[in-house]
Structure formats: C-alpha cells, structure tokens
Motif scaffolding. Structure first.
Motif, PDB file in Angstrom:
ATOM      1  N   ASP A 125       0.861  -1.024  -0.150  1.00  0.00           N
ATOM      2  CA  ASP A 125       0.134  -0.047  -0.047  1.00  0.00           C
ATOM      3  C   ASP A 125       0.993   1.173   0.059  1.00  0.00           C
ATOM      4  O   ASP A 125       1.345   1.460   1.101  1.00  0.00           O
ATOM      5  CB  ASP A 125      -0.861  -0.009   1.274  1.00  0.00           C
ATOM      6  CG  ASP A 125      -1.715   1.069   1.064  1.00  0.00           C
ATOM      7  OD1 ASP A 125      -1.591   2.420   0.789  1.00  0.00           O
ATOM      8  OD2 ASP A 125      -2.916   1.128   1.935  1.00  0.00           O
ATOM      9  N   THR A 126       1.213   1.733  -1.266  1.00  0.00           N
ATOM     10  CA  THR A 126       2.194   2.880  -1.593  1.00  0.00           C
ATOM     11  C   THR A 126       1.869   4.034  -0.454  1.00  0.00           C
ATOM     12  O   THR A 126       2.706   4.669   0.111  1.00  0.00           O
ATOM     13  CB  THR A 126       2.084   3.337  -2.864  1.00  0.00           C
ATOM     14  OG1 THR A 126       1.989   2.307  -3.448  1.00  0.00           O
ATOM     15  CG2 THR A 126       3.352   4.096  -2.911  1.00  0.00           C
ATOM     16  N   GLU A 127       0.437   4.362  -0.619  1.00  0.00           N
ATOM     17  CA  GLU A 127       0.120   5.720   0.364  1.00  0.00           C
ATOM     18  C   GLU A 127       0.277   5.337   1.942  1.00  0.00           C
ATOM     19  O   GLU A 127       0.813   6.069   2.631  1.00  0.00           O
ATOM     20  CB  GLU A 127      -1.344   6.133   0.148  1.00  0.00           C
ATOM     21  CG  GLU A 127      -1.695   7.514   0.564  1.00  0.00           C
ATOM     22  CD  GLU A 127      -3.182   7.629   0.548  1.00  0.00           C
ATOM     23  OE1 GLU A 127      -3.719   7.614  -0.591  1.00  0.00           O
ATOM     24  OE2 GLU A 127      -3.579   8.454   1.463  1.00  0.00           O
ATOM     25  N   ALA A 128       0.166   4.320   2.318  1.00  0.00           N
ATOM     26  CA  ALA A 128       0.185   3.995   3.647  1.00  0.00           C
ATOM     27  C   ALA A 128       1.794   4.063   4.056  1.00  0.00           C
ATOM     28  O   ALA A 128       2.144   4.557   5.214  1.00  0.00           O
ATOM     29  CB  ALA A 128      -0.414   2.619   4.091  1.00  0.00           C
ATOM     30  N   ALA A 129       2.462   3.380   3.269  1.00  0.00           N
ATOM     31  CA  ALA A 129       4.035   3.409   3.500  1.00  0.00           C
ATOM     32  C   ALA A 129       4.588   4.749   3.715  1.00  0.00           C
ATOM     33  O   ALA A 129       5.217   4.991   4.495  1.00  0.00           O
ATOM     34  CB  ALA A 129       4.521   2.451   2.454  1.00  0.00           C
TER      35      ALA A 129
END
Ligand code: SAM
Length: 228
Positions: A125-129
């Motif tokens: 999950d790019t945004e969460a990372a």
C-alpha cells in the motif's frame, strides 16, 4: 487487477527478494547496462546528506545505496524486510534492521530524511507506507524516492517496457539466482505510476513541496518532498 499487483503480498515479495539476493547487485548492473550506478549517484547528490544527519534508507536491499549515502558522515541505517537481501550486503558497514515499510520500528520524528531506492513500487500500500515514512521523519525532514517511471516519449516507453518484460527475464536466466522473479519486476515497472501519479500519492500521504526530476528520459524519476 494485474499479476504484479496480486504478487505484492508482503510475504511473497520478501520471499522473492530472498530468492534473488545472491548476485542481486551484479544482476541489476547487467540489466540496466550499468545505468543503476548513475541513478544511485544522482540520488546521493540530491539527498546531500550532511555529517551528523540520521538517514533511513528503506527497502535498502543489500545496502548498496545506504553505504554511498553514509560516505559524507551521515548516520545511515539500511532497513528491509528481506533478511536474505540484508545478509547479501553483510560486508557493507552500515547498521541493518529487518523491518516492514508498513510498520516501521522507529519512533516518531527520528530521522532527518528517508530514502527509498527502487523499493517503493513493491510496497503493498504505497500511500500507507509513505504516511509511515512521514511519521518517522522530523518536521522539516525530507523524502527522496528513486524509482523506475514512465518515459515521456511514447515509442521509447514502449521499447523500455517491452525490454523489461521480455528481455530482462531472458538475461536474468543467465545471471540471476532466481530468473522467474524478473518477470514480476518487469510487470511491476509497467504497472507503476507515472511521475505525476506518484507525486499525487506522495502529497496525499501528507508530504509537502512534492517535486520530481526525470533521469534517462524518464526511465527513472526522483521524487522529493518535505514534512512540514
Ligand atoms: C529492487 S530491491 C531494491 C534494493 C535497494 N534499495 C537497491 O537500490 O538496490 C527492492 C527491495 O525492497 C524491499 N521491500 C519490498 N517491500 C518491502 C516492505 N514492505 N518493507 C521493507 N522492504 C521491502 C525488498 O525486500 C527488496 O530488498
């Protein structure tokens, strides 16, 4: 959904990188015709780490970029969830931490900068990372992401994606310890965001002053941002 997205399950990704760890640096250089060294050098220059700074190099793999960042006297830690990749870089003298980008084992506001070099497109999950990276960076601290991107000139983009999808796995059959993995890598590059698309996700995750520069006609892009 594409196969590359399906295979971003953390356990599978970590296992895949454990499988390519042996000879990873050499395979990378062969597949990129040595350009990886230029892209890393550009990343190091843009980061401009100062003596005494604390830098988190996330998804650091064998630590090839981490040691370069540390050259000027900054304290740099290599974090990655593939113990195989970290072990492959055992001779590189930087601290190494087994860590998942989605749940970093660091306190809030503990780094001056966080870098991700050819790692972000593998995150589940790019945004969460990116939000998690923001949490561990001090106010005023910076983000620097180096990743394959979408070349701007369409014919070149088509050839680039074709090469990554068709030619890279063939070359990897000769030089890599796990050629199958390079099929996934080619697909994950094709499925990845445009320069603007990634910039929007970085901003959505709470980072400010997001900007990018293209390297080698946009084959690779460097995104940088600040934590306000
Ligand atoms: C293509 S390698 C890049 C390694 C290194 N930064 C380099 O430039 O050579 C991608 C790395 O991302 C790591 N990675 C992928 N997802 C991760 C996650 N969720 N947390 C930590 N590391 C991750 C992999 O284990 C792998 O070592």
């Amino acid at each position: 959904m594409s196969r590359a997205s399906l295979e971003k399950k953390p356990r599978e990704v970590a296992k895949m990188f454990d499988g390519v760890a042996r000879g990873y640096d050499r395979t990378n250089s062969v597949l990129t015709l040595g350009y990886d060294r230029r892209w890393r050098e550009m990343t190091r220059r843009v980061l401009d780490a100062q003596p005494g700074e604390r830098i988190l190099d996330l998804a650091a793999g064998t630590g090839v970029s981490t040691v370069a960042f540390a050259r000027g006297g900054a304290w740099c830690v290599a974090a990655d969830f593939s113990v195989g990749m970290l072990s492959s870089g055992a001779s590189r003298e930087v601290p190494k931490v087994a860590a998942d980008a989605m749940r970093l084992p660091f306190a809030n506001d503990s780094f001056d900068a966080v870098t991700v070099v050819f790692g972000i497109r593998n995150f589940f999950d790019t945004e969460a990372a990116l939000a998690e990276m923001r949490r561990v960076v001090k106010p005023g601290g910076r983000l620097l992401v180096c990743e394959f991107s979408q070349p701007r000139f369409k014919p070149f983009r088509t050839v680039f994606h074709w090469g990554m999808k068709r030619v890279a796995p063939t070359i990897a059959r000769v030089v890599s310890s796990n050629p199958e993995a390079y099929r996934y890598l080619g697909e994950s590059i094709k499925d990845w965001h445009s320069q603007r698309g990634l910039a929007e996700i970085v901003a959505k995750a709470g980072w400010s002053d997001v900007e990018w520069m293209n390297l080698t006609f946009g084959m690779v892009a460097l995104h940088r941002a600040k934590k306000r």
